[in-house]
Motif scaffolding. Sequence first.
Motif, PDB file in Angstrom:
ATOM      1  N   LYS A   2       8.295   0.338  10.001  1.00 46.48           N
ATOM      2  CA  LYS A   2       8.539  -0.390   8.756  1.00 46.48           C
ATOM      3  C   LYS A   2       7.435  -0.169   7.739  1.00 46.48           C
ATOM      4  O   LYS A   2       7.685  -0.154   6.526  1.00 46.48           O
ATOM      5  CB  LYS A   2       8.678  -1.892   9.049  1.00 46.48           C
ATOM      6  CG  LYS A   2       8.802  -2.747   7.786  1.00 46.48           C
ATOM      7  CD  LYS A   2       8.856  -4.230   8.105  1.00 46.48           C
ATOM      8  CE  LYS A   2       8.890  -5.070   6.831  1.00 46.48           C
ATOM      9  NZ  LYS A   2       8.981  -6.522   7.090  1.00 46.48           N
ATOM     10  N   PHE A   3       6.187  -0.012   8.207  1.00 48.18           N
ATOM     11  CA  PHE A   3       5.039   0.143   7.317  1.00 48.18           C
ATOM     12  C   PHE A   3       4.610   1.607   7.166  1.00 48.18           C
ATOM     13  O   PHE A   3       3.549   1.878   6.619  1.00 48.18           O
ATOM     14  CB  PHE A   3       3.860  -0.691   7.841  1.00 48.18           C
ATOM     15  CG  PHE A   3       4.124  -2.168   7.860  1.00 48.18           C
ATOM     16  CD1 PHE A   3       3.899  -2.949   6.731  1.00 48.18           C
ATOM     17  CD2 PHE A   3       4.616  -2.783   9.001  1.00 48.18           C
ATOM     18  CE1 PHE A   3       4.143  -4.315   6.744  1.00 48.18           C
ATOM     19  CE2 PHE A   3       4.861  -4.146   9.026  1.00 48.18           C
ATOM     20  CZ  PHE A   3       4.639  -4.917   7.893  1.00 48.18           C
ATOM     21  N   ASP A  55       2.836  -4.983  15.037  1.00 47.85           N
ATOM     22  CA  ASP A  55       3.574  -5.227  13.799  1.00 47.85           C
ATOM     23  C   ASP A  55       3.205  -4.239  12.698  1.00 47.85           C
ATOM     24  O   ASP A  55       4.072  -3.615  12.088  1.00 47.85           O
ATOM     25  CB  ASP A  55       3.313  -6.662  13.331  1.00 47.85           C
ATOM     26  CG  ASP A  55       4.276  -7.089  12.232  1.00 47.85           C
ATOM     27  OD1 ASP A  55       5.399  -6.548  12.177  1.00 47.85           O
ATOM     28  OD2 ASP A  55       3.913  -7.961  11.436  1.00 47.85           O
ATOM     29  N   VAL A  56       1.904  -4.060  12.428  1.00 53.56           N
ATOM     30  CA  VAL A  56       1.512  -3.295  11.236  1.00 53.56           C
ATOM     31  C   VAL A  56       1.592  -1.779  11.408  1.00 53.56           C
ATOM     32  O   VAL A  56       1.624  -1.055  10.411  1.00 53.56           O
ATOM     33  CB  VAL A  56       0.094  -3.673  10.762  1.00 53.56           C
ATOM     34  CG1 VAL A  56       0.026  -5.128  10.371  1.00 53.56           C
ATOM     35  CG2 VAL A  56      -0.948  -3.332  11.815  1.00 53.56           C
ATOM     36  N   THR A  75      -0.150  -6.469   3.430  1.00 52.01           N
ATOM     37  CA  THR A  75       0.908  -5.995   4.310  1.00 52.01           C
ATOM     38  C   THR A  75       2.197  -6.808   4.254  1.00 52.01           C
ATOM     39  O   THR A  75       3.289  -6.259   4.442  1.00 52.01           O
ATOM     40  CB  THR A  75       0.420  -6.008   5.773  1.00 52.01           C
ATOM     41  OG1 THR A  75       0.089  -7.356   6.142  1.00 52.01           O
ATOM     42  CG2 THR A  75      -0.805  -5.122   5.944  1.00 52.01           C
ATOM     43  N   SER A 120       2.735  -8.758   6.547  1.00 50.07           N
ATOM     44  CA  SER A 120       3.000  -8.716   7.986  1.00 50.07           C
ATOM     45  C   SER A 120       3.089 -10.123   8.565  1.00 50.07           C
ATOM     46  O   SER A 120       2.205 -10.955   8.354  1.00 50.07           O
ATOM     47  CB  SER A 120       1.885  -7.938   8.694  1.00 50.07           C
ATOM     48  OG  SER A 120       1.841  -8.233  10.069  1.00 50.07           O
ATOM     49  N   CYS A 131      -3.168 -10.103   4.949  1.00 48.18           N
ATOM     50  CA  CYS A 131      -1.828 -10.688   4.863  1.00 48.18           C
ATOM     51  C   CYS A 131      -1.140 -10.307   3.560  1.00 48.18           C
ATOM     52  O   CYS A 131       0.043  -9.928   3.539  1.00 48.18           O
ATOM     53  CB  CYS A 131      -1.914 -12.213   4.968  1.00 48.18           C
ATOM     54  SG  CYS A 131      -2.325 -12.845   6.599  1.00 48.18           S
ATOM     55  N   GLN A 136      -1.329   1.527   6.324  1.00 51.76           N
ATOM     56  CA  GLN A 136      -1.619   1.423   7.747  1.00 51.76           C
ATOM     57  C   GLN A 136      -3.022   1.940   8.076  1.00 51.76           C
ATOM     58  O   GLN A 136      -3.724   1.371   8.911  1.00 51.76           O
ATOM     59  CB  GLN A 136      -0.567   2.187   8.556  1.00 51.76           C
ATOM     60  CG  GLN A 136       0.803   1.517   8.558  1.00 51.76           C
ATOM     61  CD  GLN A 136       1.852   2.349   9.267  1.00 51.76           C
ATOM     62  OE1 GLN A 136       1.951   3.567   9.067  1.00 51.76           O
ATOM     63  NE2 GLN A 136       2.661   1.699  10.098  1.00 51.76           N
TER      64      GLN A 136
END
Length: 312
Positions: free
Chosen positions: A184-185, A179-180, A265, A267, A262, A127
């Motif tokens: 979750k990350f 999202d990132v 991640t 993601s 992409c 992240q």
Amino acid sequence: MVQVTISAVSKTPSSRGGFPYTVDVAQEAAVGDVKAVIYAKFPKFKPTRQRITLKGEKKPLVEETKLSDVLGAPQNGWELQVKDLGPQISWRTVFLVEYAGPLLIHPLFYYFPKVWYGQDVQHSALQTYIFAFVMLHFTKRELETVFVHRFSSATMPWFNIVKNSSHYHLLSGVLLAADVYRPKFSATSTYIIGTVRSNDKFLWICAGLWAFAELSNLHTHLTVRALRPAGSRKRGIPYGYGFNLVSFPNYFFETLAWSVICVMTGSVGALIFTVVAAGQMAIWAIKKHKNYKKEFGKEYPRGRKAMIPFIL
């Protein structure tokens, strides 16, 4: 002196219906001189709002074009058409606003996760890398806008700034950031722990590929800048690094940089933005590539593709 009759293609609110309008100009006058005359007559009808064309045609004439070059020797005078493009805003301003979006949005998600996710997030190295990549990328874009880019068109319709900015503010801004930077990350997620996404070597390799793509993108922008003297619309055929294979390596390298993110991640947000951005850049590249070949004819290198080497 030569008489020029200027008719309006459509209603021109700035001129309050003062067309057709006939004016005397010198035989060596250029399109820019005509715009100045119209502006003097109708002060609200600024030159940036005017699109001058030959009568019955749609292709705009650039300001440097001499009337005698496109209209020939005057017989009974010349005829031109003008269209009101509406209120305008500079391309430079549009770019600055576009790229400012992600620069403001990503820190909000990165530094205040509890506001968005209802819990604190212990950021993973992944992240942190993505946050740095995004901030560096759009800072670079802002600096290029101020110090590198030379625009062939000074302005665009002001309302387009909303459409243009939404791509960056919503997709590479809100969608990607939301999202990132989510749990979750995070450093405590099973999606990260013990996987390649927590491997320092993998992250460094990706960082190297990303930096290569970004620096290559910058190099192509500097190459194009060198072809156009300040204050001119001059176009030339670019050569050298990247340009030997494609007409627009800047689009290729930018797509490569986002593709790295992409892969790093996985993601969905990054994938959506990259696909949409690459698709739009491909459309631009194909159109501009055709324009290059039409403008330069046999002088333009035949083996070049538009954007992706050997493919597109």
